[in-house]
Scaffold this motif. Sequence first.
Motif, short mmCIF file in Angstrom:
data_model
loop_
_atom_site.label_atom_id
_atom_site.label_comp_id
_atom_site.label_asym_id
_atom_site.label_seq_id
_atom_site.Cartn_x
_atom_site.Cartn_y
_atom_site.Cartn_z
N ALA A 96 26.23 54.24 3.49
CA ALA A 96 26.87 54.53 2.20
C ALA A 96 27.29 53.24 1.50
CB ALA A 96 28.08 55.44 2.41
N GLY A 97 27.91 52.32 2.23
CA GLY A 97 28.35 51.07 1.61
C GLY A 97 27.20 50.26 1.07
N PHE A 98 26.10 50.18 1.82
CA PHE A 98 24.94 49.42 1.39
C PHE A 98 24.38 49.94 0.07
CE2 PHE A 98 20.31 48.96 1.19
CZ PHE A 98 20.17 47.58 1.30
N HIS A 99 24.17 51.24 -0.01
CA HIS A 99 23.55 51.80 -1.22
C HIS A 99 24.51 51.83 -2.40
CE1 HIS A 99 19.80 52.69 0.69
NE2 HIS A 99 20.37 53.43 1.62
N LEU A 100 25.79 52.07 -2.16
CA LEU A 100 26.76 52.05 -3.25
C LEU A 100 26.85 50.66 -3.88
CD1 LEU A 100 29.56 54.27 -1.70
CD2 LEU A 100 28.32 54.78 -3.81
N SER A 101 26.66 49.63 -3.08
CA SER A 101 26.73 48.27 -3.60
C SER A 101 25.67 48.01 -4.66
CB SER A 101 26.58 47.25 -2.46
OG SER A 101 27.63 47.38 -1.52
N THR A 102 24.54 48.70 -4.57
CA THR A 102 23.46 48.50 -5.55
C THR A 102 23.81 49.10 -6.91
OG1 THR A 102 22.26 50.56 -5.04
CG2 THR A 102 21.77 48.63 -3.68
N LEU A 103 24.85 49.95 -6.95
CA LEU A 103 25.26 50.58 -8.21
C LEU A 103 26.30 49.76 -8.96
CD1 LEU A 103 25.70 54.28 -7.03
CD2 LEU A 103 23.72 53.30 -8.19
N ARG A 104 26.87 48.78 -8.33
CA ARG A 104 27.99 48.05 -8.92
C ARG A 104 27.49 47.08 -9.99
NH1 ARG A 104 32.87 46.15 -4.97
NH2 ARG A 104 34.50 47.04 -6.25
N ALA A 105 28.18 47.06 -11.11
CA ALA A 105 27.75 46.24 -12.24
C ALA A 105 27.71 44.76 -11.90
CB ALA A 105 28.67 46.48 -13.44
N ASP A 106 28.69 44.29 -11.09
CA ASP A 106 28.74 42.86 -10.78
C ASP A 106 27.99 42.51 -9.49
OD1 ASP A 106 30.37 43.82 -8.78
OD2 ASP A 106 32.20 42.87 -9.50
N GLY A 107 27.41 43.51 -8.84
CA GLY A 107 26.59 43.25 -7.67
C GLY A 107 27.34 42.93 -6.39
N THR A 108 28.67 42.98 -6.42
CA THR A 108 29.43 42.66 -5.21
C THR A 108 29.35 43.80 -4.20
OG1 THR A 108 31.45 43.52 -6.24
CG2 THR A 108 31.04 41.15 -6.41
N GLN A 109 29.56 43.45 -2.94
CA GLN A 109 29.40 44.40 -1.85
C GLN A 109 30.55 45.39 -1.79
OE1 GLN A 109 29.29 42.62 2.03
NE2 GLN A 109 28.45 44.43 3.02
N ILE A 110 30.22 46.62 -1.49
CA ILE A 110 31.21 47.67 -1.27
C ILE A 110 31.21 48.03 0.21
CG2 ILE A 110 31.79 50.09 -1.69
CD1 ILE A 110 30.68 49.78 -4.49
N LYS A 111 32.40 48.08 0.79
CA LYS A 111 32.56 48.58 2.16
C LYS A 111 33.42 49.84 2.12
CE LYS A 111 32.08 44.23 4.72
NZ LYS A 111 32.72 43.33 5.72
N VAL A 112 33.08 50.77 2.98
CA VAL A 112 33.87 51.99 3.07
C VAL A 112 34.29 52.21 4.52
CG1 VAL A 112 32.64 53.02 1.13
CG2 VAL A 112 31.88 53.51 3.46
N ALA A 113 35.40 52.90 4.71
CA ALA A 113 35.83 53.33 6.03
C ALA A 113 35.52 54.81 6.16
CB ALA A 113 37.33 53.07 6.22
N PHE A 114 34.82 55.17 7.23
CA PHE A 114 34.37 56.55 7.39
C PHE A 114 34.77 57.07 8.77
CE2 PHE A 114 30.79 59.33 8.90
CZ PHE A 114 31.19 60.46 8.20
N ILE A 115 35.41 58.24 8.79
CA ILE A 115 35.86 58.86 10.04
C ILE A 115 35.30 60.28 10.09
CG2 ILE A 115 37.84 59.47 11.47
CD1 ILE A 115 39.43 57.50 9.55
N PRO A 116 34.32 60.53 10.95
CA PRO A 116 33.75 61.87 11.06
C PRO A 116 34.45 62.72 12.12
CG PRO A 116 32.39 60.36 12.30
CD PRO A 116 33.55 59.55 11.74
N ALA A 117 34.30 64.03 11.97
CA ALA A 117 34.80 64.96 12.97
C ALA A 117 33.88 66.17 13.00
CB ALA A 117 36.23 65.39 12.65
#
Length: 224
Positions: A96-117
């Motif tokens: 998710a973080g990798f692909h969301l980063s491609t949507l950002r206008a300034d191109g900076t990396q997005i990281k997310v915290a994900f907890i599944p159950a």
Amino acid sequence: MPQELYGRAPIRAAKRISNPGCYATSSQLLLAPLVDYLKPGALPTIFGMSGYSGAGTIMENDASGKPVTKPKVSAESLGTFVRPYSLTGHIHEREAGFHLSTLRADGTQIKVAFIPAVAPWFSGIVSTVSVPLKAPMTAKDVIALFEERYKGEKLITIQKDVVQLRDVEGKHGWTVGGFQMSVEGDRVVITGGLDNLLKGAATQCLQNLNLALGYDEYAGIPIA
């Protein structure tokens, strides 16, 4: 990557297509309208609950010695309990973080915290995301971003209420709702969900096949 975020033209021209993960699909759809509004240095946190069908299968021998597949997790083994797992570093977190980063206008990396159950129902994912914002917003502001981003998307539903299992189980689309702000307006919490066997898997696969073969994207997919 979900078709609703990254366009149809690349899929029509592609020679190899991979379906996005079910958790990653809902996570990306929850965060995409807000990628340029995230607080720098803060992690959006997603807590997702999936039916046990999303836990996969294992191979075992039955009483006659014949190999059979069985669910890794069953409703009986869970009882009424929700079982968190892969608390850090889940593959869908990185996806998710990798692909969301491609949507950002300034191109900076997005990281997310994900907890599944994993939960004691068969199919359906409900995810809740907490998003720190770089500037105060209202719930109406956030809803407007979602309405603009997903305008005309046939498999996306935006609702006022918090998403529940009944909104997504056995359905072909993705649903988002809730949109509650912190008192200061600097954090929004949103719920979203899909059926992990449909929009999280088979429905999305059929969309990709239709696009790749030149058919109508929604051929064979019931549109509510």
